[in-house]
Design an enzyme around this catalytic site. Structure first.
Site, PDB file in Angstrom:
ATOM      1  CE1 TYR A 161      41.798  73.754  48.550  1.00 20.90           C
ATOM      2  CE2 TYR A 161      41.001  75.575  49.628  1.00 20.90           C
ATOM      3  CZ  TYR A 161      41.426  74.905  48.566  1.00 20.90           C
ATOM      4  OH  TYR A 161      41.676  75.758  47.571  1.00 20.90           O
ATOM      5  CG  ASN A 217      43.795  68.967  39.022  1.00 24.45           C
ATOM      6  OD1 ASN A 217      44.462  68.155  38.210  1.00 24.45           O
ATOM      7  ND2 ASN A 217      42.620  69.421  38.946  1.00 24.45           N
ATOM      8  CB  CYS A 263      41.265  71.475  41.538  1.00 25.10           C
ATOM      9  SG  CYS A 263      41.729  72.508  40.170  1.00 25.10           S
ATOM     10  CG  HIS A 264      36.047  74.019  39.516  1.00 22.13           C
ATOM     11  ND1 HIS A 264      36.543  73.132  38.609  1.00 22.13           N
ATOM     12  CD2 HIS A 264      34.779  73.913  39.350  1.00 22.13           C
ATOM     13  CE1 HIS A 264      35.566  72.421  37.999  1.00 22.13           C
ATOM     14  NE2 HIS A 264      34.419  72.949  38.534  1.00 22.13           N
ATOM     15  CD  GLU A 307      30.920  72.563  38.445  1.00 20.26           C
ATOM     16  OE1 GLU A 307      31.048  72.281  39.528  1.00 20.26           O
ATOM     17  OE2 GLU A 307      31.965  72.078  37.876  1.00 20.26           O
TER      18      GLU A 307
END
Length: 152
Positions: free
Chosen positions: A89, A110, A118-119, A146
């Site tokens: 952030y 979001n 956003c993850h 991912e």
């Protein structure tokens, strides 16, 4: 507004379209099911993404999230974070302006999670929060899918 739901490893998800653009992705099964070309293509893309996010590339269809200009600026920056990468952030706040708290609030609002990733934003010490139905467990699952690594 046309909606189309799909089964996912995170449970049912519903895509919503307005004027040829995706405006939301919500947890749960939508009441109305309309198979527009865009929603069918987006559903198929998500199915492939859940199988192999690195092979899918960026979401190729138009997105139009409802939000303030500042939120849209944050969401655009989220779309630039590559699959498998994670930022904080604080780093995002330095990149686009604002504070880590204001970035966190925009990220939390979001309306198109996963597609606007956003993850991929975490706190300095830990994962931070996640507004998906499964909360932080969903965020951790998406990052594991991912094979994400911190880049900032």
């Amino acid at each position: 507004m046309p909606q189309l739901s799909l089964h996912s490893p995170l449970g049912p998800l519903t895509l919503t379209e307005e004027e040829g653009k995706i405006i939301s992705l919500d947890w749960g099964w939508g009441r109305d099911q309309t198979e527009t070309p865009l929603l069918c293509e987006a559903r198929d893309w998500l199915d492939k993404w859940f199988d192999d996010p690195k092979a899918s590339g960026a979401f190729p269809f138009p997105l139009e999230p409802f939000g303030t200009p500042y939120q849209k600026k944050i969401w655009a920056a989220l779309c630039a974070i590559p699959v498998g990468s994670v930022t904080t952030y604080q780093a995002l706040a330095q990149q686009v302006g604002g504070s880590p708290r204001s970035v966190g609030q925009a990220v939390g609002r979001n309306p198109i999670p996963i597609l606007i990733p956003c993850h991929r934003v975490v706190a300095q010490r830990g994962l931070g929060g996640y507004s998906g139905d499964g909360g932080i467990e969903d965020k951790q699952w998406l990052l594991n899918l991912e094979e994400a690594r911190l880049t900032a």
